[in-house]
Scaffold this active site. Structure first.
Site, mmCIF file in Angstrom:
data_model
loop_
_atom_site.group_PDB
_atom_site.id
_atom_site.type_symbol
_atom_site.label_atom_id
_atom_site.label_comp_id
_atom_site.label_asym_id
_atom_site.label_seq_id
_atom_site.Cartn_x
_atom_site.Cartn_y
_atom_site.Cartn_z
ATOM 1 N N ARG A 118 0.630 -1.271 -0.085
ATOM 2 C CA ARG A 118 -0.036 -0.087 -0.050
ATOM 3 C C ARG A 118 0.703 1.384 -0.191
ATOM 4 O O ARG A 118 0.351 2.401 0.435
ATOM 5 C CB ARG A 118 -0.815 -0.035 1.253
ATOM 6 N N LYS A 140 2.783 11.383 -10.790
ATOM 7 C CA LYS A 140 2.079 10.705 -11.647
ATOM 8 C C LYS A 140 2.802 9.207 -11.925
ATOM 9 O O LYS A 140 3.732 9.293 -12.303
ATOM 10 C CB LYS A 140 1.786 11.312 -12.956
ATOM 11 N N GLU A 182 9.092 19.887 -23.923
ATOM 12 C CA GLU A 182 8.124 20.005 -22.615
ATOM 13 C C GLU A 182 8.577 21.241 -21.909
ATOM 14 O O GLU A 182 7.833 22.174 -21.441
ATOM 15 C CB GLU A 182 8.514 18.890 -21.575
ATOM 16 N N LYS A 224 7.006 23.370 -13.087
ATOM 17 C CA LYS A 224 6.169 22.182 -12.689
ATOM 18 C C LYS A 224 5.644 21.926 -11.201
ATOM 19 O O LYS A 224 4.710 21.522 -10.850
ATOM 20 C CB LYS A 224 6.763 20.740 -13.201
ATOM 21 N N GLU A 234 -4.600 17.036 -10.408
ATOM 22 C CA GLU A 234 -5.235 17.524 -11.875
ATOM 23 C C GLU A 234 -6.815 17.707 -11.644
ATOM 24 O O GLU A 234 -7.461 17.283 -12.740
ATOM 25 C CB GLU A 234 -4.911 16.376 -12.922
ATOM 26 N N ARG A 238 -3.802 21.964 -12.783
ATOM 27 C CA ARG A 238 -2.773 21.018 -13.682
ATOM 28 C C ARG A 238 -3.032 20.534 -14.973
ATOM 29 O O ARG A 238 -2.043 20.145 -15.756
ATOM 30 C CB ARG A 238 -2.297 19.714 -12.434
ATOM 31 N N ASN A 242 -1.569 19.827 -19.948
ATOM 32 C CA ASN A 242 -1.828 18.999 -21.345
ATOM 33 C C ASN A 242 -1.853 19.653 -22.305
ATOM 34 O O ASN A 242 -2.167 19.219 -23.422
ATOM 35 C CB ASN A 242 -3.062 18.483 -21.135
ATOM 36 N N HIS A 245 -0.839 18.452 -25.697
ATOM 37 C CA HIS A 245 -0.893 16.842 -25.777
ATOM 38 C C HIS A 245 -2.178 16.246 -26.478
ATOM 39 O O HIS A 245 -2.125 15.105 -26.612
ATOM 40 C CB HIS A 245 -0.768 16.514 -24.114
ATOM 41 N N HIS A 249 -0.885 13.284 -28.371
ATOM 42 C CA HIS A 249 -1.075 12.041 -28.014
ATOM 43 C C HIS A 249 -1.790 11.260 -29.094
ATOM 44 O O HIS A 249 -1.384 9.990 -29.634
ATOM 45 C CB HIS A 249 -2.016 11.881 -26.887
ATOM 46 N N HIS A 261 7.638 11.124 -27.846
ATOM 47 C CA HIS A 261 6.844 11.606 -27.401
ATOM 48 C C HIS A 261 6.779 13.395 -27.480
ATOM 49 O O HIS A 261 5.750 13.935 -27.940
ATOM 50 C CB HIS A 261 6.458 11.193 -25.830
HETATM 51 N N1 GLY Z 1 2.634 15.577 -17.558
HETATM 52 C C1 GLY Z 1 1.630 16.022 -17.050
HETATM 53 C C2 GLY Z 1 1.644 16.346 -15.487
HETATM 54 O O1 GLY Z 1 2.370 15.806 -14.754
HETATM 55 O O2 GLY Z 1 0.429 16.552 -15.016
#
Ligand code: GLY
Length: 360
Positions: A118, A140, A182, A224, A234, A238, A242, A245, A249, A261
């Site tokens: 966990r 993430k 990025e 960031k 998000e 956040r 995107n 993206h 994507h 990417h």
């Molecule tokens: N790569 C986008 C984020 O971390 O929210």
């Protein structure tokens, strides 16, 4: 060395950036306390280059688990293989996982750290520019599902991020440049001064002058970190990360391994700007300025082969950012100012795509 903090109250953590940063690993592990074992989950190609010099500062030898390079490793099967190794090594909740490699290993290792017992603590040691300025910051974690990238995962913040800029010196130039995309994104959505700095210092950035690389990474991590500190999960702001993206994507999905990417994101930003200009949200001059920086940094401005606009629109609708069936697009209003729109039509996507289709 520079340090940027991700300010998340009891989950706050430092990002250390600079030459020789690897030497801090032992101290970071010691500062966590109650650690009996360290497990390093490493991309096998990166391990061959950098593992030995990373583990020198650790008090006792770590358990090392390597993962085959490539996105195919980032699956539930890949995670299951790592769980087996953690079970063999009797990894306890107080122990620490270190991920060494690019976004793939950071996402997968982070997912395993988030779910083993966990949740155990983990330290990200990114070795690609893309992972250093984006994927390793913000918690993430992910594994891919057969129906799409990163569909499985949880938020699990690392205990620290350690970026040794020397590790980036072995990165192939194409991968390094892809990571710069990025940085263009961060600058466009949040920091116009960074966009101009990148244009002025393009030569030094492209030749990875160490002090310039440290500054580039620190400025990006600060952007960031600020976004993540305002919206860890998000729910609102956040989502601006995107930008570029949605179409990016879709291109990545349709062109598979032909493009990196970051290259897809560069094309996605150009397409998103076209869409914003067509809506009279954004001045053409700003779209041109971003396209110029993209070109100056050696990123692509056109697709390597033509894509069917209807297919791109279809894939956009499969994206994680679709809510209630409508595509969420992040558009620029100005440098440093974004707007989220949800009513983008297939015709608008086709028009936006036309600017990045190959020339005849
Ligand atoms: N790569 C986008 C984020 O971390 O929210």
């Amino acid at each position: 060395m520079q340090t940027v903090t991700v300010d998340l109250a009891e989950r706050a953590y430092p990002i250390h950036i600079g030459r020789g940063g690897r030497r801090l690993l032992g101290d970071i592990v010691n500062s966590i306390g109650d650690v009996h074992q360290v497990v390093i989950i490493a991309d096998e190609r990166v391990a061959a280059l950098h593992l030995e010099s990373l583990i020198i500062g650790l008090q006792s030898p770590p358990t090392v688990v390597t993962v085959p390079a490539g996105e195919a490793s980032k699956s539930l099967d890949g995670a299951a293989r790592l769980f087996d190794r953690l079970a063999d090594a009797r990894i306890e909740r107080g122990d620490v996982i270190v991920t060494l490699g690019g976004g793939m290993v950071g996402d997968l290792g982070g997912f395993v750290a988030a779910t083993w017992l966990r949740g155990v603590r983990f330290i990200q040691v990114p070795t690609t520019l893309e992972a250093a300025i984006d994927a390793s910051v913000g918690g993430k974690t992910a594994a891919n599902h057969t129906s799409g990238k990163n569909l499985i995962g949880v938020f699990h913040q690392p205990a620290a991020v350690l970026i040794d800029t020397d590790f980036l010196s072995t990165l192939p130039q194409r991968d390094y440049i892809a990571g710069l995309s990025e940085s263009v994104k961060h600058a466009a959505i949040r920091d116009p001064a960074l966009l101009h700095w990148q244009a002025e210092n393009a030569k030094a950035i492209l030749s990875r002058v160490p002090a310039v690389l440290t500054e580039l990474i620190a400025r990006n991590c600060a952007i960031k970190a600020d976004v993540v500190a305002h919206d860890e999960r998000e729910r609102n702001v956040r989502a601006i990360l995107n930008y570029g993206h949605t179409v990016g994507h879709a291109i990545e999905h349709l062109l598979g391994y032909q493009l990196r990417h970051g290259e897809c994101v560069a094309l996605g930003m150009i397409a998103a700007n076209r869409l914003a200009c067509a809506r009279e949200l954004l001045d053409q001059e700003i779209a041109d300025c971003i396209a110029d920086v993209i070109a100056t940094l050696g990123l692509p401005q056109r697709l390597p082969r033509a894509l069917d606009a209807a297919a791109v629109a279809e894939v956009c609708k499969l994206d994680k950012k679709v809510r209630g069936g409508s595509i969420h697009f992040v558009l620029l209003r100005d440098l440093g100012a974004t707007e989220r729109v949800t009513d983008v039509s297939d015709a608008e996507i086709a028009a936006a795509l036309s600017v990045i289709q190959p020339r005849d």
